[in-house]
Write an enzyme that holds these catalytic residues in place. Structure first.
Site, PDB file in Angstrom:
ATOM      1  N   ASP A  57       0.912  -1.295   0.129  1.00 13.75           N
ATOM      2  CA  ASP A  57      -0.067  -0.039   0.050  1.00 13.75           C
ATOM      3  C   ASP A  57       0.864   1.233   0.051  1.00 13.75           C
ATOM      4  O   ASP A  57       2.109   1.410  -0.659  1.00 13.75           O
ATOM      5  CB  ASP A  57      -0.916  -0.265   1.272  1.00 13.75           C
TER       6      ASP A  57
ATOM      7  N   HIS B  98       2.000   1.911  -3.320  1.00 17.84           N
ATOM      8  CA  HIS B  98       1.050   2.805  -3.768  1.00 17.84           C
ATOM      9  C   HIS B  98       1.596   4.240  -3.843  1.00 17.84           C
ATOM     10  O   HIS B  98       0.904   5.135  -4.154  1.00 17.84           O
ATOM     11  CB  HIS B  98      -0.180   2.710  -3.292  1.00 17.84           C
TER      12      HIS B  98
END
Ligand SMILES: *[C@@H]1O[C@H](CO)[C@@H](O)[C@H](O)[C@H]1NC(C)=O
Ligand SMILES: *[C@@H]1O[C@H](CO)[C@@H](O)[C@H](O)[C@H]1NC(C)=O
Ligand SMILES: *[C@@H]1O[C@H](CO)[C@@H](O)[C@H](O)[C@H]1NC(C)=O
Ligand SMILES: *[C@@H]1O[C@H](CO)[C@@H](O)[C@H](O)[C@H]1NC(C)=O
Length: 420
Positions: free
Chosen positions: A224, A247
């Site tokens: 993430d 991310h």
């Protein structure tokens, strides 16, 4: 009945702190060490929580100079455990040195992980947590037998002030690796954080409801965001983070809840982002209630093979079931600078500034953006962006754009109907 001994490693540590002019710890006096094994902890799969807490209590209640809680080498299992203040030592917390590996215990009798947090430090001032050790969340990747859907954060600092987290390794968390919440003046530096790219919600460092936070010189690759800065963050500096996979470096997500506190004064600079889905990003949920995110600077960022190098997404809806998917966000984004951002995009759309139909972004500046998109020209997509408050709708100016962005610069308003 603390057994007091002087550990050469800890003495060395005290000297280092002194030389670095760091926190109020280490005035040159020897540390009084509270080793967890002296309180019954043993490298094993059983829950060492009681021993850890007994050692913590002794260190926290100590009136000796420089109390140090020490986790020696070895792999120690422990269930959810909270090291809570205040401490006796003039309000200052002990130094915590973790040289071993901490792991969640394997479940069973009395050994539980809470859904929220595995290891928590709360209500403390002048805390230093450091060492060569590893906090191994034992989540996805470490053991495929773990089917747990838990999102347990590995380390939470909650209500901690004037403190430092330095040099530890974090691997395979089940949720966020580090969550800094309700804190002020905390430095997190020299961290190494690693989880599988496919592990969900494993943000590296999350900051929320906190002010004057520094995240420095760390290497973070997870499933993430490498760093995420959430609601209520004021004066946050991220400098020297090497990010990927994951991310990217994100502000948000914002506007998930009613009454969120504003975000203001963020600087994210001197970072390298490699092989991630996003580079630098601001994300807010569709239909989100009113709040503000302002005075945000992304500067001197190198992108290496990043899918969305520069992105504002005010319809952020990661798993495609958002109740208000078609309603505009009411999070007002203003005064955002993207400056000297260079490198390579793995998609053709290098810049996407997709702001809310109801609250256009204002004061957005792009300067010195030099991104390439393979052998094709890069594109940029803007909607509801204003360079300065009150100027014509949809105008954004990118001074001195790179050749790669020239099309957008020649036609300052390059709006595409955004297919989502
Ligand atoms: C933390 O440090 C700041 C600045 O040095 C100081 O003003 C503040 O009183 C300290 N906080 C506590 C709880 O000691
Ligand atoms: C930039 O980041 C690197 C780590 O990637 C760090 O060593 C260096 O000190 C940083 N430079 C500045 C000027 O902060
Ligand atoms: C913007 O944020 C930076 C970093 O927190 C701060 O130093 C600066 O004063 C802020 N500027 C304004 C106009 O609020
Ligand atoms: C853009 O980056 C490329 C590749 O790093 C470099 O060769 C070029 O000089 C840069 N252009 C500008 C205007 O900085």
């Amino acid at each position: 009945m603390a057994i007091i001994f002087i550990n050469p490693r800890v003495l060395y540590f005290v000297v280092v702190v002194l030389l670095c002019g760091g926190h109020a710890h280490g005035k040159g006096r020897a540390a009084t060490v509270y080793g967890v094994t002296e309180y019954g902890a043993a490298p094993s799969n059983r829950d060492n929580k009681d021993a850890f807490l007994a050692a913590w209590r002794a260190a926290c209640d100590s009136t000796a100079g420089n109390p140090t809680l020490h986790f020696p080498k070895g792999t120690f299992a422990v269930g959810a455990v909270a090291f809570e203040g205040p401490c006796r030592n003039g309000g200052g917390a002990p130094v915590v040195v973790i040289d071993g590996v901490l792991r969640p215990c394997a479940g069973g009798r009395g050994c539980r992980l809470s859904d929220d947090a595995w290891i928590t430090f709360s209500g403390l001032n002048n805390l230093l947590v450091t060492g060569d050790g590893t906090l191994d969340g034992h989540g996805a990747g470490s053991d495929d037998r773990i089917k747990s859907k838990s999102k347990t954060t590995t380390l939470v600092l909650d209500g901690v002030t004037n403190s430092t987290l330095r040099g530890l390794a974090f691997v395979n968390s089940r949720g966020f690796h580090v969550n800094i919440r309700r804190c002020s003046r905390v430095v997190a530096e020299g961290l190494g954080i690693h989880a599988l790219e496919r592990s969900r919600n494993t943000d590296g460092v999350h900051v929320g409801l906190s002010s004057h936070i520094r995240v420095l010189d760390s290497v973070i690759g997870t499933g993430d965001d490498c760093v995420s800065v959430g609601p209520g963050s004021v004066d946050v500096l991220v400098n020297g983070v090497i990010c990927g996979p994951g991310h990217g470096l994100s502000v948000g997500s914002l506007g998930k809840e009613e009454g969120e506190q504003d975000v203001q004064g963020l600087i994210i600079k001197n970072c390298t982002v490699k092989g991630t889905t996003n580079g630098v990003r601001i994300k807010t949920w569709p239909g989100s209630p009113p709040s503000r995110a302002s005075n945000i600077t992304f500067q001197d960022i190198t992108m290496d093979d990043v899918a969305n190098p520069i992105i504002i997404d005010q319809r952020y809806c990661p798993h495609d079931h958002c109740a208000d998917a078609n309603k505009p966000s009411q999070v007002q984004i203003s005064d955002v600078t993207f400056e000297r951002i260079e490198g390579t995009s793995s998609s053709r759309v290098a810049v996407q500034l997709l702001c809310s139909e109801e609250r256009a972004c204002t004061g957005v500046r792009l300067d010195g953006i030099n991104l390439s998109c393979g052998d094709q020209p890069c594109r940029s997509v803007f909607s509801n962006v204003r360079e300065t408050p009150g100027s014509g709708s949809g105008s954004v100016v990118a001074p001195a754009p790179s050749p790669a962005l020239a099309p957008a610069a020649r036609a300052p308003v390059e709006e595409f109907a955004v297919a989502r």
